[in-house]
Design a protein around this motif. Structure first.
Motif: not given
Length: 286
Positions: A63-67, A86-88
């Motif tokens: 996910g991304g940084d929030g994840t 890194p999927l955000g």
């Protein structure tokens, strides 16, 4: 190499749903046994990580940084190593750690990577990897829709920021650090732990995620139209006109009324706020 891994993918992230099946296949091809909890929302990940802590060797988060922010508390509590897919949208932590951008290359870190200890930021009981902030960035987070992020990617931040700037108003705050009290009238205060935030803006020219310090800036423009002139300074993390900077291990922020605080783009706290640096808090695969 680790034998068993807990795989947590945010299927609501920009690329999470699209690439979750491919990520699972690529990881299994390395020979690792995956434990998946597909129905667990990111808000529950701390408890999921605690539950599986004694049965896995590491945690893989997609996910991304929030994840990643959602997983931080569980990772600190269990001290399980972290591997990042890194999927955000912005992927600022992946950029800080110089991780590969493509999914196949990112999965290969499981076999070819090394471990690295990194610091975390902390504010009012909440951890953060990249940055915590109040002011403009909080308003951007409130306005930024998931649909815009999926459609426009990093560009959505700039488009939303422009809309917010048109209505921006400065606020008064006190920044306390090292016995000094600094009174400011500002559009934004940001406290950085890593190197990047906001899709590639630099926290400071020499910032590192293991330098055991927090980097603070206050955006003290008088008019919203002055902000675009600060973009070169913000993109490189350098002091400039109307941009106050300082570095410390502990920073306090006080405001006349409560202001909401984002950590890695997630709404998690509010002022008054105590920020601390947590040295060598986690192990990550890089």
């Amino acid at each position: 190499m680790a034998k068993r891994a807990l795989l947590l993918i945010n299927r609501h992230s920009r690329r999470g749903q699209e690439f979750s099946a491919q990520a699972t296949q690529l990881l299994q091809e390395t020979g690792i046994q995956l434990i998946e909890v597909p129905n667990a929302a990111p808000q529950a990940w701390t408890e999921v990580i605690r539950t599986w802590a004694d049965r896995v060797d590491l945690v893989i988060v997609g996910g991304g940084d929030g994840t990643l922010n959602r997983a931080a508390e569980g990772l600190v509590a269990t001290q399980l190593p972290l591997m990042i897919l890194p999927l955000g949208t912005a992927n600022d932590l992946a950029r800080t750690l110089r991780l590969p951008k493509t999914l196949p290359e990112a999965c290969q870190i499981l076999q070819k990577g090394q471990t690295r200890r990194i610091d975390l930021g902390w504010v009012n009981g909440k951890y953060f990897f990249n940055v915590a902030s109040l002011g403009l960035s909080t308003q951007i987070t409130e306005k930024l829709s998931h649909g815009a992020k999926r459609r426009w990617g990093v560009l959505s931040y700039g488009l939303t920021a422009f809309q917010v700037l048109l209505q921006a108003r400065p606020f008064r705050a006190e920044i306390r650090s090292g016995g000094e009290v600094i009174k400011v009238k500002t559009l934004q205060i940001a406290i950085g732990n890593g190197c990047f935030y906001g899709g590639g803006l630099q926290v400071a020219p020499d910032a590192a995620i293991d330098d055991q310090r927090l980097d603070c800036y206050s955006l003290e423009t008088k008019k919203w139209w002055q902000v675009p002139f600060l973009i070169p300074a913000l993109s490189q993390g350098k002091p400039g006109p109307w941009l106050r900077t300082l570095a410390s291990q502990e920073i306090e922020i006080h405001t006349r009324r409560p202001y909401r605080i984002t950590t890695d783009g997630e709404m998690t706290s509010q002022t008054p706020a105590m920020f601390r640096m947590v040295p060598q808090a986690l192990t990550v695969l890089v």
